[in-house]
Design a protein around this motif. Structure first.
Motif, PDB file in Angstrom:
ATOM      1  N   GLY A 156      47.162-107.694  50.362  1.00 51.76           N
ATOM      2  CA  GLY A 156      46.757-109.079  50.587  1.00 51.76           C
ATOM      3  C   GLY A 156      47.844-109.895  51.253  1.00 51.76           C
ATOM      4  O   GLY A 156      48.919-109.394  51.581  1.00 51.76           O
ATOM      5  N   THR A 164      46.210-120.267  45.926  1.00 48.36           N
ATOM      6  CA  THR A 164      45.556-119.008  45.585  1.00 48.36           C
ATOM      7  C   THR A 164      46.349-118.218  44.557  1.00 48.36           C
ATOM      8  O   THR A 164      46.129-117.045  44.374  1.00 48.36           O
ATOM      9  CB  THR A 164      45.365-118.138  46.833  1.00 48.36           C
ATOM     10  OG1 THR A 164      46.652-117.853  47.398  1.00 48.36           O
ATOM     11  CG2 THR A 164      44.503-118.824  47.852  1.00 48.36           C
ATOM     12  N   ASN A 170      35.231-113.444  43.272  1.00 52.13           N
ATOM     13  CA  ASN A 170      34.485-113.460  44.518  1.00 52.13           C
ATOM     14  C   ASN A 170      32.978-113.431  44.240  1.00 52.13           C
ATOM     15  O   ASN A 170      32.544-113.466  43.088  1.00 52.13           O
ATOM     16  CB  ASN A 170      34.922-112.302  45.435  1.00 52.13           C
ATOM     17  CG  ASN A 170      34.547-110.939  44.866  1.00 52.13           C
ATOM     18  OD1 ASN A 170      33.784-110.820  43.923  1.00 52.13           O
ATOM     19  ND2 ASN A 170      35.106-109.906  45.475  1.00 52.13           N
ATOM     20  N   LEU A 176      39.904-111.638  41.594  1.00 53.50           N
ATOM     21  CA  LEU A 176      40.898-111.453  42.644  1.00 53.50           C
ATOM     22  C   LEU A 176      42.268-111.861  42.117  1.00 53.50           C
ATOM     23  O   LEU A 176      42.415-112.894  41.485  1.00 53.50           O
ATOM     24  CB  LEU A 176      40.549-112.310  43.868  1.00 53.50           C
ATOM     25  CG  LEU A 176      39.156-112.087  44.458  1.00 53.50           C
ATOM     26  CD1 LEU A 176      38.919-113.066  45.583  1.00 53.50           C
ATOM     27  CD2 LEU A 176      39.007-110.659  44.937  1.00 53.50           C
ATOM     28  N   PRO A 178      45.572-112.255  44.018  1.00 53.46           N
ATOM     29  CA  PRO A 178      46.364-112.146  45.242  1.00 53.46           C
ATOM     30  C   PRO A 178      47.858-112.274  45.020  1.00 53.46           C
ATOM     31  O   PRO A 178      48.634-111.900  45.879  1.00 53.46           O
ATOM     32  CB  PRO A 178      45.841-113.306  46.083  1.00 53.46           C
ATOM     33  CG  PRO A 178      45.396-114.325  45.072  1.00 53.46           C
ATOM     34  CD  PRO A 178      44.856-113.532  43.921  1.00 53.46           C
ATOM     35  N   GLU A 248      45.518-109.597  58.972  1.00 55.21           N
ATOM     36  CA  GLU A 248      44.460-109.284  57.997  1.00 55.21           C
ATOM     37  C   GLU A 248      43.138-108.990  58.723  1.00 55.21           C
ATOM     38  O   GLU A 248      42.124-109.665  58.520  1.00 55.21           O
ATOM     39  CB  GLU A 248      44.284-110.438  57.007  1.00 55.21           C
ATOM     40  CG  GLU A 248      45.369-110.515  55.960  1.00 55.21           C
ATOM     41  CD  GLU A 248      45.246-109.398  54.929  1.00 55.21           C
ATOM     42  OE1 GLU A 248      44.194-108.730  54.861  1.00 55.21           O
ATOM     43  OE2 GLU A 248      46.223-109.175  54.191  1.00 55.21           O
ATOM     44  N   HIS A 251      39.527-108.402  57.092  1.00 53.09           N
ATOM     45  CA  HIS A 251      38.669-109.484  56.607  1.00 53.09           C
ATOM     46  C   HIS A 251      38.108-110.327  57.742  1.00 53.09           C
ATOM     47  O   HIS A 251      37.715-111.483  57.547  1.00 53.09           O
ATOM     48  CB  HIS A 251      39.421-110.320  55.574  1.00 53.09           C
ATOM     49  CG  HIS A 251      39.761-109.512  54.359  1.00 53.09           C
ATOM     50  ND1 HIS A 251      38.818-109.115  53.450  1.00 53.09           N
ATOM     51  CD2 HIS A 251      40.935-108.956  53.954  1.00 53.09           C
ATOM     52  CE1 HIS A 251      39.390-108.380  52.514  1.00 53.09           C
ATOM     53  NE2 HIS A 251      40.670-108.270  52.800  1.00 53.09           N
ATOM     54  N   CYS A 261      32.412-108.783  50.034  1.00 51.49           N
ATOM     55  CA  CYS A 261      33.767-108.233  50.141  1.00 51.49           C
ATOM     56  C   CYS A 261      34.610-108.757  48.984  1.00 51.49           C
ATOM     57  O   CYS A 261      34.314-109.811  48.409  1.00 51.49           O
ATOM     58  CB  CYS A 261      34.396-108.645  51.475  1.00 51.49           C
ATOM     59  SG  CYS A 261      36.081-108.022  51.730  1.00 51.49           S
ATOM     60  N   ARG A 262      35.658-108.035  48.665  1.00 48.29           N
ATOM     61  CA  ARG A 262      36.545-108.448  47.565  1.00 48.29           C
ATOM     62  C   ARG A 262      37.186-109.812  47.828  1.00 48.29           C
ATOM     63  O   ARG A 262      37.649-110.475  46.904  1.00 48.29           O
ATOM     64  CB  ARG A 262      37.618-107.380  47.324  1.00 48.29           C
ATOM     65  CG  ARG A 262      38.720-107.354  48.350  1.00 48.29           C
ATOM     66  CD  ARG A 262      39.813-106.376  47.966  1.00 48.29           C
ATOM     67  NE  ARG A 262      39.489-105.020  48.385  1.00 48.29           N
ATOM     68  CZ  ARG A 262      39.661-103.947  47.620  1.00 48.29           C
ATOM     69  NH1 ARG A 262      40.143-104.079  46.406  1.00 48.29           N
ATOM     70  NH2 ARG A 262      39.356-102.755  48.060  1.00 48.29           N
ATOM     71  N   CYS A 263      37.236-110.227  49.098  1.00 47.89           N
ATOM     72  CA  CYS A 263      37.870-111.508  49.430  1.00 47.89           C
ATOM     73  C   CYS A 263      36.963-112.694  49.141  1.00 47.89           C
ATOM     74  O   CYS A 263      37.405-113.839  49.164  1.00 47.89           O
ATOM     75  CB  CYS A 263      38.286-111.530  50.896  1.00 47.89           C
ATOM     76  SG  CYS A 263      36.912-111.691  52.059  1.00 47.89           S
ATOM     77  N   CYS A 268      32.757-108.256  55.817  1.00 49.52           N
ATOM     78  CA  CYS A 268      34.074-108.050  56.421  1.00 49.52           C
ATOM     79  C   CYS A 268      34.187-106.614  56.930  1.00 49.52           C
ATOM     80  O   CYS A 268      33.470-105.705  56.489  1.00 49.52           O
ATOM     81  CB  CYS A 268      35.189-108.299  55.404  1.00 49.52           C
ATOM     82  SG  CYS A 268      35.335-110.013  54.877  1.00 49.52           S
TER      83      CYS A 268
END
Length: 421
Positions: A156, A164, A170, A176, A178, A248, A251, A261-263, A268
């Motif tokens: 990440g 964050t 998510n 998440l 980060p 990145e 994503h 997506c995990r984000c 993504c």
């Protein structure tokens, strides 16, 4: 006029430091190679290396006979005494941590990895990593009394963007995390050594950029593994971005109505081109596979489902890389991760997609190739970061000094992290 002894001693010490630094950054070199790096005359260099050999600061490790062209006596290759220092590289992936420990000579002394769940909190991941280091110590008899630096790669964005730091959830309900909560402090306090932390894929990009005879000034790197990450070298600089998000590419949205997506977004590139996503797509189309080896076998047999899924994933990957390539105009695109080596069609399809997406001129097309490193590239890249002091790291964050399965020996020069000036 005779040079004063004090000045002469200072000049000599400066020459010694340059020689030792060249060996730290590059690993084993012949005297001729050292001379080209540091710019000393043959006579001066001979005196310096003879004295360093006598004092035990450097050692003769082998000769260049295996790679020497033409006739002539093989040249000795010199390196720092392996016992003089140690360096540690740690790569925290989404589902596993990999550790590699190298001697001052760049020989990887031990390496190993341990897996965890992708929802595991950072405290658990750090504990597993420290336990792994202790296990390597016991199994291989390696001790860390001479540890000089630790490089740590984390998934990440890094540094973590404002706002964050706390865990969030998510759209799929996955928590998440980060922020690498205290990872630098934990390692620095345990080993009493300075620590560098950065995005693990960015560190892998660094290792790839400095892997050959010459550093690559403009490089796009992307790694396909449990997730999809990227790293950028632009104008000879490893780019982080204002919030640590540079590179990145995993994503970037490729299908707005696609999978969560995990984000927290949908569709993504990671939901299409990561290894779990590719295997899941094969299952959906009636081809159940048990891991990468099965996928590689199916691709080698030109199974229609495997071929379709791989080419669609690589096509999406190629379009994302194409946009980055049109923006940055790199000389090389490197695709990392074990899948890039086991399933060559990934690299082939990306190259074909780029050829169709870019300007129809030879100069606009970058070289596309699989990474030289294996899947432990983040750990090796972390080692490269603590070994290296090239222009690639000219804007790198200052080293943070907050003091208070086992592998075989190998050389960084055999992988991509043979660091060159």
């Amino acid at each position: 006029m005779r040079t004063p002894n004090g000045v002469h001693a200072l000049v000599r010490r400066t020459h010694e430091e340059r020689v030792l630094r060249a060996l730290q950054e590059n690993g084993a070199l012949s005297r001729a190679e050292i001379g080209r790096v540091v710019g000393l005359s043959r006579t001066t260099l001979s005196e310096i290396t003879a004295d360093l050999l006598q004092r035990g600061a450097i050692v003769v490790v082998d000769t260049d006979a295996s790679r020497r062209e033409g006739s002539g006596r093989p040249a000795e290759r010199l390196a720092l005494d392996p016992a003089s220092a140690q360096f540690m590289g740690v790569d925290f992936g989404h589902r596993r941590v990999h550790v590699a420990v190298a001697a001052a000579s760049h020989e990887v002394m031990v390496s190993g990895s341990v897996r965890y769940d992708d929802t595991a909190p950072w405290r658990e991941r750090i504990t597993l990593a420290l336990d792994l280091v202790e296990r390597l110590t016991t199994e291989a008899g390696v001790h860390y009394g001479a540890l000089q630096g630790i490089g740590i790669g984390v998934p990440g964005p890094y540094p973590v963007p404002e706002g964050t730091a706390r865990p969030r959830t998510n759209a799929a309900g996955t928590v998440l995390r980060p922020a690498p909560e205290g990872v630098d402090v934990a390692f620095a306090e345990r080993f009493d050594a300075p620590v560098i932390v950065d995005n693990n894929t960015r560190l892998a990009a660094l290792a790839e950029a400095i892997s050959g005879a010459d550093s690559i000034d403009d490089l796009v790197y992307i790694r396909l593994s449990d997730g999809v990450g990227g790293g950028l070298v632009v104008g000879g600089q490893l780019v982080t971005g204002s919030a640590g998000l540079a590179g990145e590419l995993g994503h970037v949205t490729v299908d707005p109505s696609g999978r969560p997506c995990r984000c927290g977004k949908r569709g993504c590139l990671e939901t299409v081109a990561s290894v779990p996503a590719i295997l899941a797509a094969c299952w959906e189309f009636g081809l159940p596979l048990d891991g990468l080896r099965d996928l590689a076998d199916a691709a080698a047999r030109a199974h229609p489902v495997a071929n379709r899924v791989l080419r669609e994933a690589a096509g999406a990957l190629g379009r994302v890389i194409g946009a980055a390539t049109m923006t940055l105009n790199p000389s090389k695109v490197v695709i990392g991760g074990e899948i890039a080596h086991l399933v060559p069609v990934i690299v082939e399809q990306v190259a074909a997609t780029l050829a169709a997406e870019l300007f129809p001129t030879a100069a606009a097309s970058p070289l596309v190739e699989a990474a030289r490193l294996s899947d432990d590239d983040g750990a090796i890249g972390a080692l490269a970061a603590v070994f290296h002091s090239s222009p690639l790291l000219a804007r790198y964050p200052e080293t943070a000094d907050v003091r208070g399965d086992c592998g075989t020996r190998s050389s960084l020069s055999e992988g991509a992290a043979h660091v060159r000036p």
